[in-house]
Design an enzyme around this catalytic site. Sequence first.
Site, PDB file in Angstrom:
ATOM      1  N   ARG A 174       0.826  -1.207   0.000  1.00  0.00           N
ATOM      2  CA  ARG A 174       0.000   0.000   0.000  1.00  0.00           C
ATOM      3  C   ARG A 174       0.861   1.259   0.000  1.00  0.00           C
ATOM      4  NH1 ARG A 174      -3.609   2.680   4.351  1.00  0.00           N
ATOM      5  NH2 ARG A 174      -5.190   3.719   3.091  1.00  0.00           N
ATOM      6  N   HIS A 232       0.487   4.403  -2.531  1.00  0.00           N
ATOM      7  CA  HIS A 232       0.240   5.784  -2.084  1.00  0.00           C
ATOM      8  C   HIS A 232       1.388   6.727  -2.437  1.00  0.00           C
ATOM      9  CE1 HIS A 232      -3.406   5.425   0.799  1.00  0.00           C
ATOM     10  NE2 HIS A 232      -3.497   4.534  -0.175  1.00  0.00           N
ATOM     11  N   ASP A 233       2.580   6.165  -2.697  1.00  0.00           N
ATOM     12  CA  ASP A 233       3.652   7.001  -3.238  1.00  0.00           C
ATOM     13  C   ASP A 233       3.404   7.271  -4.728  1.00  0.00           C
ATOM     14  OD1 ASP A 233       6.030   8.344  -3.804  1.00  0.00           O
ATOM     15  OD2 ASP A 233       7.195   6.491  -3.972  1.00  0.00           O
ATOM     16  N   SER A 247       8.201  10.452  -2.486  1.00  0.00           N
ATOM     17  CA  SER A 247       7.705  11.706  -1.890  1.00  0.00           C
ATOM     18  C   SER A 247       6.942  11.432  -0.594  1.00  0.00           C
ATOM     19  CB  SER A 247       6.808  12.457  -2.883  1.00  0.00           C
ATOM     20  OG  SER A 247       5.720  11.658  -3.310  1.00  0.00           O
ATOM     21  N   GLU A 300       3.332  14.286   2.951  1.00  0.00           N
ATOM     22  CA  GLU A 300       2.211  13.468   2.466  1.00  0.00           C
ATOM     23  C   GLU A 300       1.733  12.528   3.567  1.00  0.00           C
ATOM     24  OE1 GLU A 300       3.229  11.654  -1.345  1.00  0.00           O
ATOM     25  OE2 GLU A 300       4.071  13.553  -2.035  1.00  0.00           O
ATOM     26  N   ASN A 332      -3.502   9.094   4.393  1.00  0.00           N
ATOM     27  CA  ASN A 332      -2.286   8.462   4.914  1.00  0.00           C
ATOM     28  C   ASN A 332      -2.166   8.507   6.426  1.00  0.00           C
ATOM     29  OD1 ASN A 332      -1.489   7.987   2.258  1.00  0.00           O
ATOM     30  ND2 ASN A 332      -0.383   9.943   2.113  1.00  0.00           N
ATOM     31  N   HIS A 353      -6.240  -6.055  -1.937  1.00  0.00           N
ATOM     32  CA  HIS A 353      -7.077  -6.167  -0.746  1.00  0.00           C
ATOM     33  C   HIS A 353      -7.334  -7.634  -0.409  1.00  0.00           C
ATOM     34  CE1 HIS A 353      -8.700  -1.752  -1.194  1.00  0.00           C
ATOM     35  NE2 HIS A 353      -7.427  -1.814  -0.857  1.00  0.00           N
ATOM     36  N   ASP A 360      -3.881 -14.286  -2.405  1.00  0.00           N
ATOM     37  CA  ASP A 360      -4.546 -15.287  -3.248  1.00  0.00           C
ATOM     38  C   ASP A 360      -5.719 -14.631  -3.974  1.00  0.00           C
ATOM     39  OD1 ASP A 360      -6.552 -14.983  -1.330  1.00  0.00           O
ATOM     40  OD2 ASP A 360      -5.922 -16.743  -0.198  1.00  0.00           O
TER      41      ASP A 360
HETATM   42  C1  HEM Z   1      -9.113   1.203  -5.846  1.00  0.00           C
HETATM   43  C2  HEM Z   1      -9.053   2.146  -4.953  1.00  0.00           C
HETATM   44  C3  HEM Z   1      -8.613   1.873  -3.539  1.00  0.00           C
HETATM   45  C4  HEM Z   1      -9.208   2.344  -2.421  1.00  0.00           C
HETATM   46  C5  HEM Z   1     -10.438   3.237  -2.350  1.00  0.00           C
HETATM   47  C6  HEM Z   1      -8.482   1.824  -1.302  1.00  0.00           C
HETATM   48  C7  HEM Z   1      -8.767   2.093   0.017  1.00  0.00           C
HETATM   49  C8  HEM Z   1      -8.183   1.465   1.086  1.00  0.00           C
HETATM   50  C9  HEM Z   1      -8.558   1.688   2.460  1.00  0.00           C
HETATM   51  C10 HEM Z   1      -9.615   2.669   2.925  1.00  0.00           C
HETATM   52  C11 HEM Z   1      -7.815   0.857   3.223  1.00  0.00           C
HETATM   53  C12 HEM Z   1      -7.870   0.721   4.730  1.00  0.00           C
HETATM   54  C13 HEM Z   1      -6.971   1.790   5.337  1.00  0.00           C
HETATM   55  C14 HEM Z   1      -7.166   1.941   6.828  1.00  0.00           C
HETATM   56  O1  HEM Z   1      -8.194   1.528   7.362  1.00  0.00           O
HETATM   57  O2  HEM Z   1      -6.256   2.511   7.495  1.00  0.00           O
HETATM   58  C15 HEM Z   1      -6.954   0.123   2.344  1.00  0.00           C
HETATM   59  C16 HEM Z   1      -6.043  -0.808   2.752  1.00  0.00           C
HETATM   60  C17 HEM Z   1      -5.167  -1.445   1.900  1.00  0.00           C
HETATM   61  N1  HEM Z   1      -5.014  -1.175   0.560  1.00  0.00           N
HETATM   62 FE1  HEM Z   1      -6.255  -0.117  -0.593  1.00  0.00          FE
HETATM   63  N2  HEM Z   1      -7.454   1.053  -1.751  1.00  0.00           N
HETATM   64  C18 HEM Z   1      -7.487   1.066  -3.117  1.00  0.00           C
HETATM   65  C19 HEM Z   1      -6.572   0.469  -3.957  1.00  0.00           C
HETATM   66  C20 HEM Z   1      -5.457  -0.201  -3.522  1.00  0.00           C
HETATM   67  C21 HEM Z   1      -4.343  -0.552  -4.358  1.00  0.00           C
HETATM   68  C22 HEM Z   1      -4.204  -0.179  -5.836  1.00  0.00           C
HETATM   69  C23 HEM Z   1      -3.460  -1.227  -3.575  1.00  0.00           C
HETATM   70  C24 HEM Z   1      -2.125  -1.796  -3.927  1.00  0.00           C
HETATM   71  C25 HEM Z   1      -1.758  -2.187  -5.103  1.00  0.00           C
HETATM   72  C26 HEM Z   1      -4.040  -1.297  -2.250  1.00  0.00           C
HETATM   73  C27 HEM Z   1      -3.501  -1.965  -1.188  1.00  0.00           C
HETATM   74  C28 HEM Z   1      -4.026  -1.985   0.079  1.00  0.00           C
HETATM   75  C29 HEM Z   1      -3.556  -2.848   1.142  1.00  0.00           C
HETATM   76  C30 HEM Z   1      -2.537  -3.954   0.979  1.00  0.00           C
HETATM   77  C31 HEM Z   1      -4.254  -2.491   2.302  1.00  0.00           C
HETATM   78  C32 HEM Z   1      -4.051  -3.047   3.707  1.00  0.00           C
HETATM   79  C33 HEM Z   1      -2.901  -2.255   4.335  1.00  0.00           C
HETATM   80  C34 HEM Z   1      -2.533  -2.631   5.747  1.00  0.00           C
HETATM   81  O3  HEM Z   1      -3.048  -3.585   6.313  1.00  0.00           O
HETATM   82  O4  HEM Z   1      -1.666  -1.913   6.302  1.00  0.00           O
HETATM   83  N3  HEM Z   1      -5.232  -0.635  -2.252  1.00  0.00           N
HETATM   84  N4  HEM Z   1      -7.196   0.520   1.053  1.00  0.00           N
HETATM   85 CA   LIG Z   2       5.180  10.090  -4.981  1.00  0.00          CA
END
Ligand code: HEM
Ligand SMILES: [Ca+2]
Length: 334
Positions: A67, A71-72, A81, A93, A99, A198, A258
């Site tokens: 993630r 976000h970078d 950044s 950021e 973030n 996710h 998976d």
């Molecule tokens: C499509 C739009 C996306 C939205 C709206 C979104 C939103 C979010 C949100 C709200 C969380 C939970 C954050 C929290 O509760 O602190 C999350 C977690 C996460 N996101 Fe996304 N995300 C998106 C796309 C992505 C992408 C493209 C990736 C990576 C390629 C990604 C990887 C992750 C991962 C691995 C987590 C868990 C992080 C952790 O446990 O520390 N997400 N995301």
């Molecule tokens: Ca950046």
Amino acid sequence: MFSSFFSSSSYLVLVAITIAVLTLYPSNAQLSTTFYASTCSNVSSIVRTVVQSALNSDSRIGASLIRLHFHDCFVDGCDASLLLDNSGSIQSEKDAIPNKGSVRGYDIIDNIKTAVENQCSGVVSCADIVALAAESSASLSGGPSWNVPLGRRDSLTANQAGANSALPVPFEDLATITSKFSAVGLDTTDLVALSGAHTFGRAQCSTFSSRLYNFNGTNNPDPTLDSSYLTTLQQTCPQNGDGTVLTDLDPSSADTFDKNYFANLQNNKGLLQSDQELFSTAGAATVSIVNSFSSDQSAFFTSFAQSMINMGNISPLTGSNGEIRADCKKVNGS
Ligand code: HEM
Ligand SMILES: [Ca+2]
């Protein structure tokens, strides 16, 4: 004689112009999987070793590191950044809304940087370390591996306002999220494949509780949420409870990379609104992609690896642009 002189001299002019353009605009340079072959040939395994040891004490850290790369990259490209702390002219950021209190793993990036500097001082960028850490995180968690294109350099600035506007929000509709991906050159397949991240990690109640009680002012839960999953989530996140409580993004296999995430969507068990929309938006192009990834893990893995490369290619600084930071948290000399 004259004509061959003319054509060879125009060839030389063309070469000179090309060299001049490449010197003036080195950011056009391509990343390369062999970028550190002569300067830090072990960099991938150094990164992998540190990520593995971090995973041994924190099963969530792989998700957090993937993630962090996302976000970078979505904010001014993959230029580290996101790693800069607040200081004189830098508004970090890290403190942007998507973030703050949410992105984690900065300490692990620092540990990797230290390990890399110990073996190859001053050559590997923080931006490349983040990209390599994302790959290690996927592959060490059961997901695909890929050769990471390298050669990014580190930014001299951060863009907090950009982080607040460019990153997708879980409450946005599919059209808005799709447009945020397309703004950085990523298409619908990239969106679905990358959302597959996710498959692991956690989310805080505040990121999905709007679905549980009074969705869009209806006084009812989100109708696309499976009723038994709804009950479970309501127990985890009571109304007006602690919004920072964590739950698994993929309850069927919380820490494993998976294809289960896509089956969850088919079963109305996507945790975030933005997840479920990929499957539940009538007529959307994303639906058939979800179905295909759900039925074929290797198709998902191949697409995920390619889309991570696509995301990692978002406007990197290369050549003589930016710098190789000595400390990922601050610009050199500051
Ligand atoms: C499509 C739009 C996306 C939205 C709206 C979104 C939103 C979010 C949100 C709200 C969380 C939970 C954050 C929290 O509760 O602190 C999350 C977690 C996460 N996101 Fe996304 N995300 C998106 C796309 C992505 C992408 C493209 C990736 C990576 C390629 C990604 C990887 C992750 C991962 C691995 C987590 C868990 C992080 C952790 O446990 O520390 N997400 N995301
Ligand atoms: Ca950046």
